[in-house]
Enzyme design. Structure first.
Site, PDB file in Angstrom:
ATOM      1  CD  GLU A 330      -2.708   1.780   0.256  1.00  0.00           C
ATOM      2  OE1 GLU A 330      -2.788   2.667  -0.058  1.00  0.00           O
ATOM      3  OE2 GLU A 330      -3.479   0.666   0.183  1.00  0.00           O
ATOM      4  CB  THR A 370      -5.501   0.158  -3.664  1.00  0.00           C
ATOM      5  OG1 THR A 370      -4.903   0.681  -2.664  1.00  0.00           O
ATOM      6  CG2 THR A 370      -5.351  -1.462  -3.424  1.00  0.00           C
ATOM      7  CG  HIS A 488      -4.775   3.704   3.660  1.00  0.00           C
ATOM      8  ND1 HIS A 488      -5.538   4.621   4.501  1.00  0.00           N
ATOM      9  CD2 HIS A 488      -5.004   3.493   2.425  1.00  0.00           C
ATOM     10  CE1 HIS A 488      -6.297   5.051   3.579  1.00  0.00           C
ATOM     11  NE2 HIS A 488      -6.346   4.444   2.478  1.00  0.00           N
ATOM     12  CG  ASP A 541      -1.206   0.201  -3.499  1.00  0.00           C
ATOM     13  OD1 ASP A 541      -0.172   0.915  -3.180  1.00  0.00           O
ATOM     14  OD2 ASP A 541      -2.235   0.103  -3.142  1.00  0.00           O
ATOM     15  CG  HIS A 542      -1.667   3.921  -5.394  1.00  0.00           C
ATOM     16  ND1 HIS A 542      -1.330   4.761  -4.261  1.00  0.00           N
ATOM     17  CD2 HIS A 542      -2.354   3.075  -4.551  1.00  0.00           C
ATOM     18  CE1 HIS A 542      -1.976   4.694  -3.135  1.00  0.00           C
ATOM     19  NE2 HIS A 542      -2.906   3.592  -3.481  1.00  0.00           N
TER      20      HIS A 542
END
Length: 682
Positions: A330, A370, A488, A541-542
């Site tokens: 993440e 995501t 996150h 994911d990014h």
């Protein structure tokens, strides 16, 4: 008529004032890291912004209008009063005792509707049976509704501030997700911010403002307008709504500045939210530049060696049936790693893995969410305008990495620390042949720490190791895809694991903990018999943020990726341009798999590999090749940027060949999606 006009002027004036204040504040936030030297920029931001806010205030006044226009004593006369009350009670009973669509994504929306209906039932019943209190009751309800409008306006302003501070944009598809997945998002807010003090202050401010506005409004409830007056005022208001809709659409066309922050600031957040809610996907042919279909297919066949019939991947060496574990991390920007110049030593475990495996130093994510990363790693295709395929309907049985591993005799599993209904992950992965193992699959004694997004990364890694041990007993190779959640907001993690105290709730703390959990995962995996026969892939994911002055700021898309398998994968640093969609085909190449490929992603070690990277937002479609970035936007807009010394510089001269490649990629993948051509042919 007087109370309608008076109420409207007060609400609209307050909304416009707050909107102007919000724009000023957003201008000076650190994330808005650009000055606006052009006078025309300020003109567009504030003048067009005020017009947009006025139009939205006219439309949103509809609820107040409905309340005021239906104020009368006629509906309480027999038998209508009793009939209306019975209907309201039946509706309330249905919401309270039966499963409704509002229950599917958490209980909050359902509870709010029930609470609203209870208030309406009590209010109507009191007015029906006790006529003497009608005047004072209506004035009290008027004050409450006015307060709710004021509170909502201030609440939206604060929410936009928080949203902008994290993403650097007005509301978009992310905000739509936040509305739908209320449990996770509201829980995230509760854990990230001092919500009770903050909203207590908002309530107090809203009460003071409401008292100031309504203290002289009691006279409006002495008598009610007749039907003719209400009809005329309603027709005028309806005309204003229609005009506002057209004006909002027109002003949307004026969001054409080269500085994306200018476009965002002049817009209205609620209108942006509405557009995102209505348009989860965009028709490519309708909105984007095209080339003849035959030419687009020729370009794709030249670039990838395939199109409708697929590319035949035939390896001359025997297939190696190693286990494969894909860890999608993440929000792990490349800038967090020491290998990319970070001096804070945030990721010692990832940096060590980078030294011991194939390390990609120039790899780009396809998007900024995501689900976009999961799409790229699972389907190995460029992004399409709108939402990721993970979140769309009818996306089962697609040609995917999971399908290939299933076909090769693997056990295929997806691990997620949260509840996998979020972002439609459960439906997507289960519909594409994965066994889904999420928070519901963990026993209470397997959870050591959790926040609103899910169990901590250590817990899901430990669960994966237990499942991999079970897989080993079945004597079948396995493919496990693990999605982490700890990096996150609110950035909470088990206490005592790392240097940062838990209550700091910082991005750096989340990074350090996630890296710590990855190190623990690898160290524990080494103790198990399947480790020596496993290929591990670690990839973000990014990035943590993709906001910037440019349409698509490249540094907001560069992510780390590592292929690690001691004794099988030799350490190597890959500096050439690679896309997230190329990672899994490269792994399949290392395993010498032969298959018919419908991937746009390619094995980067193939002699036919052409370096390029599709990168996109929800509407902007970028294509990076060499030092050129082509950006395709709705209304057939085309732009080119040169990537020079890590900066994008706009170039008015368009490279025709790269432009046609970009269009061909996005045009063909959009057509394949629209025609369901990505589905497995039985």
């Amino acid at each position: 008529m007087a109370k309608l006009l008076n109420s409207f002027l007060k609400i609209s004036g307050f909304y416009i004032l707050v909107g102007a204040i919000v724009r000023i504040i957003l201008l000076f936030l650190p994330i808005t890291n650009n000055s606006f030297p052009e006078i025309s920029d300020y003109f567009k931001i504030f003048l067009l912004g005020i017009v947009n806010d006025l139009c939205v205030s006219i439309i949103s006044f509809v609820f107040f209008w409905l309340y005021l226009i239906f104020l009368s004593d006629r509906k309480f006369k027999s038998p209508w009063g009793s009939i209306i009350l019975i209907i309201m009670l039946c509706l309330l009973g249905y919401l309270m005792f039966f499963h409704t669509i509002f229950d599917d994504y958490g209980k909050l929306v359902s509870k709010l509707l029930i609470a609203f209906l209870i208030i309406k039932v009590i209010s109507f019943a009191l007015l029906l049976f006790f006529p003497v209190i009608r005047k004072s009751w209506r004035y009290s309800m008027y004050c409450i509704i006015f307060f709710l409008y004021v509170y909502f306006i201030i609440f939206i302003a604060v929410s936009e501030f928080l949203f902008w501070n994290e993403f650097g944009v007005r509301y978009n598809f992310i905000a739509v997700d936040y509305l739908i997945y209320t449990n996770e998002v509201i829980g995230n807010i509760l854990e990230s911010y001092p919500v009770i003090p903050m909203f207590s202050v908002l309530v107090l401010i809203s009460i003071i403002i409401t008292i100031f506005y309504v203290k002289k409004s009691k006279k409006y409830f002495n008598e009610f307008s007749g039907f003719k007056t209400k009809l005329i005022s309603s027709l005028i208001y309806l005309g204003l709504i229609i005009g506002s809709i057209y004006l909002l659409k027109y002003n949307q066309e004026q969001e054409n500045s080269e500085n994306e922050f200018v476009n965002e600031l002049q817009s209205n957040g609620l209108f942006r939210f509405y557009n995102a809610f209505m348009d989860s996907s965009l028709n490519y042919d309708k909105f984007y530049a095209k080339i003849p279909e035959k030419k687009a297919i020729q370009i794709i066949e030249h670039e990838y060696g395939m199109f409708k019939d697929g590319e035949i991947i035939k390896d001359t060496l025997p297939e190696i049936k190693k286990n494969v574990v894909l860890v999608t991390i993440e929000s792990m920007s490349s800038s967090f790693l020491n290998h990319f110049g970070n001096k804070k030593n945030l990721t010692p475990n990832l940096d060590k893995l980078a030294n011991d495996g194939i390390f990609f130093s120039n790899l780009y994510a396809t998007g900024n969410r995501t689900v976009r990363g999961l799409e790229a790693l699972t389907l190995c295709i460029p992004p399409s305008p709108g939402e990721s395929l993970v979140k769309r309907k009818n996306t089962n049985n697609l040609f995917s990495t999971g399908y290939l591993f299933n076909k090769k005799g693997y056990t295929v599993q997806f691990f997620y620390g949260g509840y996998s209904y979020f972002d439609n992950m459960k439906t997507f992965f289960k519909g594409n042949g994965y066994q889904v193992i999420d928070r519901n699959s963990l026993a209470p004694n397997e959870i050591t720490f959790a926040n609103i997004w899910g169990v901590c990364d250590e817990d899901i890694f430990n669960k994966a190791i237990k499942v991999f041990d079970e897989n080993k007993k079945k004597r079948k190779p396995f493919f496990g895809h693990i999605m982490t959640v700890s990096n996150h907001r609110p950035f909470t993690y088990p206490e005592g694991k790392i240097g940062n105290p838990e209550n700091e709730k910082t991005r750096e703390g989340g990074i350090i903990y996630t890296d710590y959990a990855i190190g623990g995962f690898i160290n524990e995996a080494r103790k198990h018999s399947w480790f020596s026969n496993t290929v591990f892939i670690f990839v973000a994911d990014h990035c943590a943020s993709s906001a910037g002055k440019e349409d698509i700021p490249l540094e907001g898309y560069r992510i780390p990726a590592i292929i690690y398998s001691p004794g099988f994968i030799q350490p190597e640093k890959i500096t050439k341009l690679v896309s997230q969609i190329d990672l899994m085909p490269t792994v399949l190449g290392k395993l010498h798999f032969s298959y018919t490929s419908f991937f746009y992603g390619q094995d980067i070690f193939s002699s036919k590999y052409i370096p390029r990277a599709p990168i996109a937002t929800y509407q902007k479609l970028g294509y990076l090749k060499k030092d050129i970035v082509i950006v395709l936007s709705p209304k057939q807009k085309i732009e080119q940027y040169n990537f020079i010394q890590n900066k994008l510089e706009k170039n008015k001269h368009i490279d025709k060949n790269i432009l046609e490649e970009a269009i061909a990629n996005y045009q063909t993948i959009s057509h394949l999606i629209e025609n369901n051509s990505l589905k497995i042919k039985k």
